[in-house]
Scaffold this motif. Structure first.
Motif, mmCIF file in Angstrom:
data_model
loop_
_atom_site.group_PDB
_atom_site.id
_atom_site.type_symbol
_atom_site.label_atom_id
_atom_site.label_comp_id
_atom_site.label_asym_id
_atom_site.label_seq_id
_atom_site.Cartn_x
_atom_site.Cartn_y
_atom_site.Cartn_z
ATOM 1 N N ARG A 28 0.817 -1.214 0.000
ATOM 2 C CA ARG A 28 0.000 0.000 0.000
ATOM 3 C C ARG A 28 0.853 1.267 0.000
ATOM 4 N NH1 ARG A 28 -2.220 -0.809 4.519
ATOM 5 N NH2 ARG A 28 -0.842 0.537 5.731
ATOM 6 N N ASP A 29 1.868 1.300 0.850
ATOM 7 C CA ASP A 29 2.603 2.548 1.050
ATOM 8 C C ASP A 29 3.849 2.678 0.190
ATOM 9 O OD1 ASP A 29 0.689 3.063 2.908
ATOM 10 O OD2 ASP A 29 1.950 2.714 4.662
ATOM 11 N N LEU A 30 4.444 1.559 -0.210
ATOM 12 C CA LEU A 30 5.701 1.621 -0.954
ATOM 13 C C LEU A 30 5.637 0.966 -2.320
ATOM 14 C CD1 LEU A 30 8.136 0.746 1.989
ATOM 15 C CD2 LEU A 30 7.534 3.017 1.128
ATOM 16 N N GLY A 31 4.542 0.272 -2.620
ATOM 17 C CA GLY A 31 4.451 -0.419 -3.901
ATOM 18 C C GLY A 31 5.434 -1.565 -4.015
ATOM 19 N N LEU A 32 5.753 -2.216 -2.889
ATOM 20 C CA LEU A 32 6.751 -3.285 -2.856
ATOM 21 C C LEU A 32 6.167 -4.547 -2.254
ATOM 22 C CD1 LEU A 32 9.726 -1.208 -1.405
ATOM 23 C CD2 LEU A 32 9.401 -1.843 -3.799
ATOM 24 N N GLU A 33 6.697 -5.680 -2.708
ATOM 25 C CA GLU A 33 6.385 -6.963 -2.090
ATOM 26 C C GLU A 33 7.477 -7.300 -1.073
ATOM 27 O OE1 GLU A 33 4.035 -9.140 -2.125
ATOM 28 O OE2 GLU A 33 2.747 -8.603 -3.816
ATOM 29 N N PRO A 34 7.160 -8.122 -0.065
ATOM 30 C CA PRO A 34 8.217 -8.599 0.827
ATOM 31 C C PRO A 34 9.309 -9.321 0.051
ATOM 32 C CG PRO A 34 6.052 -9.088 1.748
ATOM 33 C CD PRO A 34 5.819 -8.603 0.353
ATOM 34 N N SER A 35 10.501 -9.346 0.594
ATOM 35 C CA SER A 35 11.631 -9.978 -0.075
ATOM 36 C C SER A 35 11.406 -11.482 -0.224
ATOM 37 C CB SER A 35 12.904 -9.740 0.726
ATOM 38 O OG SER A 35 12.814 -10.420 1.969
ATOM 39 N N PRO A 36 12.116 -12.105 -1.160
ATOM 40 C CA PRO A 36 12.004 -13.568 -1.308
ATOM 41 C C PRO A 36 12.315 -14.309 -0.009
ATOM 42 C CG PRO A 36 13.121 -12.632 -3.211
ATOM 43 C CD PRO A 36 12.951 -11.511 -2.221
ATOM 44 N N ARG A 37 13.282 -13.831 0.750
ATOM 45 C CA ARG A 37 13.624 -14.504 2.006
ATOM 46 C C ARG A 37 12.454 -14.507 2.967
ATOM 47 N NH1 ARG A 37 15.310 -13.152 6.989
ATOM 48 N NH2 ARG A 37 15.181 -10.950 6.469
ATOM 49 N N LEU A 38 11.741 -13.376 3.053
ATOM 50 C CA LEU A 38 10.608 -13.311 3.969
ATOM 51 C C LEU A 38 9.451 -14.169 3.455
ATOM 52 C CD1 LEU A 38 10.321 -11.797 6.659
ATOM 53 C CD2 LEU A 38 8.858 -10.172 5.487
ATOM 54 N N ARG A 39 9.282 -14.211 2.138
ATOM 55 C CA ARG A 39 8.232 -15.057 1.577
ATOM 56 C C ARG A 39 8.537 -16.534 1.833
ATOM 57 N NH1 ARG A 39 8.575 -11.349 -2.844
ATOM 58 N NH2 ARG A 39 9.448 -12.931 -4.245
ATOM 59 N N ARG A 40 9.823 -16.901 1.778
ATOM 60 C CA ARG A 40 10.190 -18.288 2.083
ATOM 61 C C ARG A 40 9.903 -18.614 3.546
ATOM 62 N NH1 ARG A 40 14.745 -16.998 -1.121
ATOM 63 N NH2 ARG A 40 16.022 -16.722 0.764
ATOM 64 N N LEU A 41 10.152 -17.645 4.424
ATOM 65 C CA LEU A 41 9.845 -17.863 5.837
ATOM 66 C C LEU A 41 8.350 -18.076 6.033
ATOM 67 C CD1 LEU A 41 10.607 -17.945 8.824
ATOM 68 C CD2 LEU A 41 10.486 -15.449 8.860
ATOM 69 N N GLN A 42 7.543 -17.267 5.361
ATOM 70 C CA GLN A 42 6.092 -17.444 5.465
ATOM 71 C C GLN A 42 5.672 -18.831 4.981
ATOM 72 O OE1 GLN A 42 3.789 -16.327 2.356
ATOM 73 N NE2 GLN A 42 1.875 -15.934 3.458
ATOM 74 N N GLN A 43 6.225 -19.265 3.845
ATOM 75 C CA GLN A 43 5.872 -20.576 3.311
ATOM 76 C C GLN A 43 6.329 -21.693 4.235
ATOM 77 O OE1 GLN A 43 4.008 -21.549 0.624
ATOM 78 N NE2 GLN A 43 3.470 -19.357 0.604
ATOM 79 N N ALA A 44 7.501 -21.527 4.850
ATOM 80 C CA ALA A 44 7.989 -22.544 5.777
ATOM 81 C C ALA A 44 7.065 -22.683 6.977
ATOM 82 C CB ALA A 44 9.401 -22.191 6.232
ATOM 83 N N ILE A 45 6.555 -21.547 7.463
ATOM 84 C CA ILE A 45 5.630 -21.592 8.594
ATOM 85 C C ILE A 45 4.298 -22.200 8.169
ATOM 86 C CG2 ILE A 45 4.310 -20.158 10.217
ATOM 87 C CD1 ILE A 45 6.726 -18.262 10.281
ATOM 88 N N LEU A 46 3.853 -21.876 6.967
ATOM 89 C CA LEU A 46 2.593 -22.426 6.460
ATOM 90 C C LEU A 46 2.645 -23.941 6.341
ATOM 91 C CD1 LEU A 46 1.560 -19.907 3.661
ATOM 92 C CD2 LEU A 46 0.166 -20.540 5.635
ATOM 93 N N THR A 47 3.779 -24.458 5.908
ATOM 94 C CA THR A 47 3.882 -25.890 5.628
ATOM 95 C C THR A 47 4.486 -26.676 6.768
ATOM 96 O OG1 THR A 47 6.031 -25.544 4.548
ATOM 97 C CG2 THR A 47 4.064 -25.471 3.145
ATOM 98 N N ALA A 48 4.884 -26.014 7.854
ATOM 99 C CA ALA A 48 5.498 -26.726 8.983
ATOM 100 C C ALA A 48 4.478 -27.646 9.634
ATOM 101 C CB ALA A 48 6.025 -25.733 10.014
ATOM 102 N N THR A 49 4.964 -28.744 10.175
ATOM 103 C CA THR A 49 4.063 -29.662 10.859
ATOM 104 C C THR A 49 3.562 -29.025 12.144
ATOM 105 O OG1 THR A 49 5.947 -30.664 11.979
ATOM 106 C CG2 THR A 49 5.227 -31.698 9.929
#
Length: 285
Positions: free
Chosen positions: A238-259
């Motif tokens: 919204r404020d910067l027109g940017l997506e989170p970095s790939p590293r942060l997106r990988r962290l989100q995916q790791a948490i999503l798929t963690a047991t």
């Protein structure tokens, strides 16, 4: 000489304060103090005091401020010695006039900035050596030197503003490293309150958000961890027109798929290990 700049201005000679009450002499002293034992050009001091519009009398007025500071220094040298004999240093030795410049000589004294930088260097070395307990302890000592914003009671011009920003950035980097050390030590729950405040204050700082996500996840609060990511992403887009970095997106995916069996402990995902500083931002296509 004892110099304190990480908070209210503190400059003592022989244990006696030489900080003037008038705003502009105070400003001069702050700039000389932050660059203690370094040559400070007259032009730099004039720029600090009057920005781009100095009066015709700027240099003469600056000389008056220097004389006022020397009067305070001379008094401190006399009273602080207590022997009644002439002090080893004169006021002109402490605040030296050079061709087109001035220099505040500490005489082997110290400053809280120098001590902060020394401790941060030691703390970062400990991190490099994977001595996380030592790094956390040393970096806490460094951060404890801060009693407020730099030059908290001084009017700041362009030069001091730049110095303040540099110091604040150094403080944030040290804080980031200390939190990372604490994550390695398993202090996840203890960090939650602090990271709640920090991520609210630094709304675009990805590493602090990554650390908050990790602390929440390892505290068994996976849904809240994912909510932190969503809040950060919404702010960046919204404020910067940017997506989170790939590293942060990988962290989100790791948490999503963690047991879900052991949500409070690290999983095998590399992205659930303590995050490293840095990581850029990817622009929204």
């Amino acid at each position: 000489m004892d110099i304190g700049l990480l908070g209210a201005l503190r400059v003592r000679e022989n244990g006696i304060s030489i900080v003037p009450t008038a705003p502009k002499p105070r400003q001069v002293l702050a700039l000389l103090a932050v660059r203690a034992d370094q040559v400070v050009p007259v032009a730099t001091l004039v720029e600090e005091l009057w920005a781009g519009t100095p009066p015709r009398s700027a240099r003469t007025t600056l000389q008056t401020y220097v004389l006022q500071l020397r009067d305070l220094i001379a008094t401190a040298l006399r009273e602080g010695d207590g022997s009644g004999s002439a002090p080893e240093r004169s006021a002109k030795d402490v605040l030296t006039t050079l061709p087109g410049a001035y220099l505040l000589a500490t005489g082997g004294g110290g400053s809280d900035i120098a001590e902060f930088e020394r401790l941060v260097e030691l703390g970062c070395r400990a991190m490099d050596d994977e001595n996380h307990a030592g790094a956390s302890r040393i970096l806490r000592q460094a951060l404890d030197l801060w009693t407020g914003p730099p030059f908290a009671d001084v009017h700041t011009g362009a030069q001091l503003t730049v110095e303040a920003r540099r110091l604040e950035e150094s403080r944030l980097c040290a804080l980031d490293q200390r939190i990372e050390a604490d994550l390695h030590l398993g202090r996840h729950r203890e960090l939650l309150a602090e990271l709640t405040v920090l991520t609210s204050r630094y709304r675009s700082h990805e590493n602090l958000h990554a650390q908050f996500m990790l602390a929440l996840y390892r505290s068994g609060r996976r849904s809240e961890s994912l909510h932190v990511y969503q809040q950060l992403r919404a702010h960046l887009v919204r404020d910067l027109g940017l997506e989170p970095s790939p590293r942060l997106r990988r962290l989100q995916q790791a948490i999503l798929t963690a047991t879900a069996e052991n949500p409070g402990t690290p999983s095998h995902h590399d992205d659930l290990a303590a995050p490293a500083p840095g990581g850029g931002l990817a622009r929204v296509p």
